[in-house]
Write an enzyme that holds these catalytic residues in place. Structure first.
Site, PDB file in Angstrom:
ATOM      1  CG  HIS A  53      -1.950  -1.099   1.285  1.00  0.00           C
ATOM      2  ND1 HIS A  53      -2.754  -1.584   0.204  1.00  0.00           N
ATOM      3  CD2 HIS A  53      -1.897  -2.261   1.981  1.00  0.00           C
ATOM      4  CE1 HIS A  53      -3.362  -2.659   0.178  1.00  0.00           C
ATOM      5  NE2 HIS A  53      -2.768  -3.070   1.644  1.00  0.00           N
TER       6      HIS A  53
ATOM      7  CG  ASP B 120       7.162  -6.207  -2.795  1.00  0.00           C
ATOM      8  OD1 ASP B 120       6.475  -5.379  -2.285  1.00  0.00           O
ATOM      9  OD2 ASP B 120       7.088  -7.666  -2.464  1.00  0.00           O
TER      10      ASP B 120
ATOM     11  CB  CYS C  18      -9.148  -4.281   5.264  1.00  0.00           C
ATOM     12  SG  CYS C  18      -8.672  -3.764   3.589  1.00  0.00           S
TER      13      CYS C  18
ATOM     14  CB  ALA D 192       7.305   1.203   1.034  1.00  0.00           C
TER      15      ALA D 192
ATOM     16  CB  SER E  40       4.588  -4.445  10.081  1.00  0.00           C
ATOM     17  OG  SER E  40       3.036  -4.584   9.273  1.00  0.00           O
TER      18      SER E  40
ATOM     19  CG  ASP F  37       2.108  -1.418   8.596  1.00  0.00           C
ATOM     20  OD1 ASP F  37       1.537  -0.199   8.469  1.00  0.00           O
ATOM     21  OD2 ASP F  37       1.492  -2.544   8.363  1.00  0.00           O
TER      22      ASP F  37
ATOM     23  CB  ALA G 128       0.784  -0.768  11.881  1.00  0.00           C
ATOM     24  CG  LEU G 129      -4.669   1.783  10.793  1.00  0.00           C
ATOM     25  CD1 LEU G 129      -5.323   3.081  11.418  1.00  0.00           C
ATOM     26  CD2 LEU G 129      -5.470   0.745  10.879  1.00  0.00           C
TER      27      LEU G 129
END
Ligand SMILES: Cc1cc2nc3c(=O)[nH]c(=O)nc-3n(C[C@H](O)[C@H](O)[C@H](O)COP(=O)(O)OP(=O)(O)OC[C@H]3O[C@@H](n4cnc5c(N)ncnc54)[C@H](O)[C@@H]3O)c2cc1C
Length: 445
Positions: free
Chosen positions: A11, A33, A43, A110, A113, A282, A298-299
């Site tokens: 994100h 990545d 979510c 980036a 977490s 995060d 962390a969102l």
């Protein structure tokens, strides 16, 4: 023109990449990545596991091809192993095992977490699951096909644990949630609200074992068979470890300044302590307006906004984050809860002198003859300055848009007394003339 390397493209990374290429197309953007997919909306994981959506396709909003179409060079399954911050070089291990060295003018970390895995015996047993990635969710779904998996223990009663408990119950499993705290969702809600959620879960047959420490996960033939707490042994064919996340600081922990939980300490431009190195999402800190200080929240929402801010700064336009309030929501069965800022409980822990005002009423006037659920509201404010510092709402009605106003009130340091006089429209289809927000604010002592 700069060469900007982005490490991590979930994100936060995706927001940064899109912002750079959408606004400053002359920059070279190179992405690494280690995962094989981009932008998985965790979510939606519980909705997918609980069959509330039929497939995961809509849980992605970007991919390698769409970022490349914007001009990025995207390397998937490419694990950045080391960053040489002094010489602006990165060392990457590619999917085929080969290693490359790349360079950058600016780098955006980036890296997100990682799930916290408690150090308990039995954590390696088969059917002890983590829940973070798309692959984790797919594995759980595949395993649920096995009819022998009947009893599931979820360790951790934060929002992910509670959402997954509902999903498993919807799949007709016997579900237990264990938590060391004596309640659920204590980070975001005070007791009147956490009690509502407890009742909600219990009324759907979910077994709550709170105030207990998991001491061991026992197994038979390599597969999990029970969870042992300091009070009892609970049968388990699957265990979900959802006790929280820690910032993934592997690349910069020896060089960059860190916050107390290990996240990269950033300023409001998302700059770390080393020049030309930005950190977002995060893996980085946020500025929390409710406590007027640096914090870690962390969102995905914070990740996206921090990615946008870092992108502008890395591309040469100086902008600052306006900070966050930690606004969040949860919907379990019919119970919807939303909150922003700090709770009374958190204020106590931080030694802040706060007051609060509670109000509960139906959403619409009493004369409305269709379904008209109650809304429960708490507003937290600074006792001396009377500035609003937090709000919590719960209802079966979708009142979620209301929390955004409280978020803005915290950001803009509005007092509870000004909130009492706020122009809130009235139409019986929507709300009451003396609605609960006005009433709560008016009754603040
Ligand atoms: C089940 C679940 C439900 C959630 N629900 C919500 C919600 O409802 N609302 C909300 O706002 N938030 C929610 N969150 C939190 C949200 O998902 C995270 O805040 C968000 O994913 C953070 O995004 P990020 O890009 O910073 O980090 P991450 O999503 O952790 O992504 C980091 C990326 O970096 C890559 N990476 C890491 N290290 C390296 C390396 N060395 N080399 C190359 N690549 C690397 C990883 O592969 C990954 O793609 C939820 C999380 C979970 C797990």
């Amino acid at each position: 023109m700069s060469k900007i390397v982005v490490v991590g493209s979930n994100h936060a990374g995706t927001a940064a990449i899109k912002t750079i290429l959408g606004n400053y197309p002359n920059n070279e953007v190179v992405v690494y990545d280690r995962n094989s997919n981009i932008s998985f909306l965790g979510c939606g994981m519980a909705l997918w596991i609980g069959d509330q959506i039929s497939k995961p396709d809509g849980l992605f909003y970007a991919d390698k091809e769409s970022l490349e179409a914007m001009g990025a060079k995207v390397n998937m399954e490419a694990d950045v192993q080391k960053v040489d911050f002094d010489n602006k070089k990165i060392y990457v291990k590619l999917k085929d095992g080969s290693e490359i060295v790349d360079s950058y003018d600016k780098i955006i970390l980036a890296t997100g977490s990682l799930p916290i895995i408690p150090n308990i015996e039995g954590k390696e047993l088969e059917n002890v699951q983590q829940v973070k990635l798309y692959q984790n969710a797919q594995e759980v779904i595949d395993k649920l096909e096995n009819p022998d998996i009947k009893d599931i223990v979820v360790v951790g009663a934060g929002y992910i644990g509670v959402e997954l408990a509902e999903a498993f119950e919807r799949k007709n499993k016997n579900v237990t949630i264990v938590d060391i705290a004596d309640t659920n969702l204590p980070e975001y809600y005070d007791q009147p609200f956490t009690d509502l959620m407890k009742e909600n879960l219990s009324s759907h047959g979910i077994n709550l074992e709170f105030g207990q420490t998991v001491q061991e996960i026992k197994g038979t033939d390599g597969k999990v068979s029970s969870v042992v707490t300091n009070k009892k042994e609970i049968k388990a064919d699957m265990v979900i470890l959802s006790v929280g996340f820690r910032p993934n600081n592997a690349l910069g922990k020896d060089k960059l300044d860190l916050f107390r939980n290990g996240s990269y300490l950033v300023n409001k431009k998302q700059e770390t302590s080393v020049a030309d190195v930005y950190a977002i999402g995060d893996c980085a800190t946020v500025y929390d307006n409710a406590i007027d200080n640096t914090s870690y929240i962390a969102l995905a929402t914070n990740a996206v906004r921090s990615g946008i801010v870092a992108a502008h700064n890395a591309a040469g336009t100086e902008i600052e984050s306006i900070g966050v309030q930690g606004s969040n929501g949860i919907c379990i069965y019919d119970l919807k809860m939303v909150s922003t800022g700090i709770t009374v409980n958190k204020a106590k822990k931080l030694g802040l002198d706060v007051s609060y005002t509670d109000f509960e009423d139906t959403q619409k006037p009493g004369f409305i003859e269709t379904e008209n659920p109650n809304v429960k509201l708490r507003i937290v404010y600074d006792t001396k300055t009377r500035v609003v510092l937090g709000a919590q709402m719960a209802s079966e009605y979708d009142m979620s848009m209301g929390i955004h106003m409280f978020s803005l009130a915290i950001q803009e340091k509005v007092t509870i007394d000004r909130l009492a006089l706020l122009d809130i429209f009235f139409l019986p289809h929507f709300n009451q003339p003396y609605n609960y927000i006005t009433m709560a604010a008016l009754s603040a002592k």
